[in-house]
Design an enzyme around this catalytic site. Structure first.
Site, mmCIF file in Angstrom:
data_model
loop_
_atom_site.group_PDB
_atom_site.id
_atom_site.type_symbol
_atom_site.label_atom_id
_atom_site.label_comp_id
_atom_site.label_asym_id
_atom_site.label_seq_id
_atom_site.Cartn_x
_atom_site.Cartn_y
_atom_site.Cartn_z
ATOM 1 C CG ASP A 24 -47.241 -21.561 55.492
ATOM 2 O OD1 ASP A 24 -47.578 -22.610 56.073
ATOM 3 O OD2 ASP A 24 -47.939 -20.536 55.502
ATOM 4 C CG HIS A 41 -46.309 -31.880 57.675
ATOM 5 N ND1 HIS A 41 -46.250 -30.535 57.407
ATOM 6 C CD2 HIS A 41 -47.296 -32.041 58.591
ATOM 7 C CE1 HIS A 41 -47.169 -29.897 58.139
ATOM 8 N NE2 HIS A 41 -47.813 -30.799 58.869
ATOM 9 C CG LEU A 135 -25.508 -24.625 52.508
ATOM 10 C CD1 LEU A 135 -25.842 -23.205 52.066
ATOM 11 C CD2 LEU A 135 -26.456 -25.596 51.803
#
Ligand code: IPE
Ligand code: IPE
Ligand code: MG
Length: 259
Positions: A24, A41, A135
């Site tokens: 955020d 973004h 991962l």
């Protein structure tokens, strides 16, 4: 499927096995620079790359990133469409790199709301990387914790209509979107807000929560390290007393009901 933290006490190590992040603060990062929100973004996508790398290097096994919530459709249409384009670009350009680095890629959320082209890219990326083991990177897109619980209950009852009175936590867990991952050990939210915003409601039951004012585009290897250091100082009791944990460390058997 991994046992839930309320059914069995998980093993805990110095490195979180699973980190879940609410990324955020992109809009505020841009506003501080007098740039349009979307510039935040774009910069945030770079922070994603650094975080994936940092987690892989540290031996984190699962990284789950909240990229777009079921409530983010409420944003202005041009911002939503920019985020979709960014997602498509990432799928087209980053997946090969993930594959080279032995990273398994998954997307969770109500994917039927995305354009068919995006859904196809997601399916291809998941198929390409499905056997990778270093991962597991899960992106939550059009995801909401309440959506997840609702879809799990609906699917379970459709498949096992007789179970309405008798189903267990374990039964329901099999239908949740993250059923192939252990519950997050560490939750990170950047951007200064201290809330869950409908992220993994079920899975965060015993997760250590870490909030930082750092805005997501500024989140780097050093910021990840600070979060992990904070995690290392936590005492994860899962309902037990501190004394019980110290007895366990001293090698005496732990007297407890489960686990
Ligand atoms: C997070 O940054 C990215 C998404 C929710 C897609 P925001 O866009 O929420 O940034 P702020 O909170 O407005 O600064
Ligand atoms: C949460 O951030 C969702 C994502 C990061 C994808 P928001 O910025 O949408 O959350 P609120 O609205 O501040 O709670
Ligand atoms: Mg926000």
């Amino acid at each position: 499927m991994f046992k839930s933290s309320t059914l069995a006490i998980p093993e805990v190590g110095p490195v979180p096995r699973h980190i879940a992040i609410i990324m955020d603060g992109n809009g505020r990062w841009a506003r501080k620079r007098h740039l349009p929100r979307v510039a935040g973004h774009r910069k945030g996508a770079e922070a994603v790359r650094a975080t994936v790398r940092g987690c892989a290097e540290r031996g984190v096994e699962y990284l789950t990133l909240f990229a777009f919530s079921s409530e983010n459709w409420r944003r202005p249409a041009d911002e939503v469409s920019f985020l979709m384009d960014l997602f498509v670009n990432a799928l087209e350009q980053e997946v090969a790199k993930l594959h080279e680095n032995d990273i398994r890629f998954r997307v969770i959320g109500a994917l039927e709301r995305f354009e068919p082209r995006i859904q196809a890219l997601i399916r291809d990326a998941e198929a390409l990387t499905r056997d990778n083991a270093r991962l597991t990177l899960t992106v939550a897109a059009n995801y909401g914790g309440r959506w997840d619980l609702m879809q799990a209950v609906k699917r379970m009852l459709a498949e096992r209509p007789g179970s309405a009175q008798s189903f267990t936590e374990h039964d329901l867990g099999r239908y949740l979107a993250m059923n192939d991952a252990p519950e997050p050990d560490l939750f990170i939210r950047t951007g200064g807000e201290q809330r869950i915003s409908n992220f993994l409601l079920w899975q965060l039951a015993y997760t250590e929560l870490y909030f930082t004012d750092t805005l997501w585009p500024d989140f780097d290897a050093g910021a990840l390290e600070l979060a992990i250091q904070s995690y290392r100082r936590r005492e994860r009791r899962f309902g037990r007393t501190s004394e019980q944990l110290h007895e366990k460390l001293a090698g005496r058997p732990l007297v407890s009901g489960t686990g």
